[in-house]
Design a protein around this motif. Structure first.
Motif: not given
Length: 157
Positions: A60-68
């Motif tokens: 989830l945190f990796g996905l959050y950073l990817a969206v950013c």
């Protein structure tokens, strides 16, 4: 910061966030494997639940950073400020990096703090540079000049 530097800063920030996201995913995957193979437990929690929790949190945190990173890359491609949701997302990422940097000093060390502050600076610099560009005087058409004031002609009797 001039218009020439806006795009490269946004691209560098996007690349750094992708690399950081991949690092977070890998670190949580590794920690989940360690917990699972060592059969470790914390306060009676099931080791399998702890390892799955680490994997889900990392994803989830990796996905959050990817969206950013996608928001930053889109800003770089279009050379425009991110929209409302993108701006809020990047501000939240800046706050997260500020907090992680503060925790990193004591837990990991100064090198991790410097990395977090560099990422924070890249995000904030991108937000500020595009904000100035969008709200600057060169953004919109200039207002037409006011017509010269005319006084009424004097009447002669």
């Amino acid at each position: 910061m001039g218009p020439v530097a806006r795009r490269p800063v946004a691209w560098v920030a996007a690349i750094v966030l992708i690399a950081e996201g991949l690092g977070i995913v890998f670190l949580n995957w590794f920690l989940g494997l360690v917990v699972d193979r060592q059969d470790m437990s914390l306060a009676g929690l099931d080791p399998r639940a702890m390892s799955v929790g680490a994997w889900v949190a990392g994803g989830l945190f990796g996905l959050y950073l990817a969206v950013c990173a996608v928001v930053l890359a889109r800003s770089a491609v279009r050379d425009r400020a991110p929209g409302g949701f993108g701006r809020i997302l990047l501000i939240s990422a800046a706050v997260v990096h500020g907090l992680l940097g503060a925790f990193a000093i004591g837990l990991v060390g100064w090198l991790a703090f410097v990395f977090m502050m560099v990422v924070l600076a890249l995000i904030v610099l991108t937000l500020v540079a595009y904000d100035r560009h969008e709200n600057g005087p060169a953004d919109g058409p200039a207002a037409p000049p006011a017509p010269p004031a005319t006084s009424p002609e004097p009447t002669t009797p």
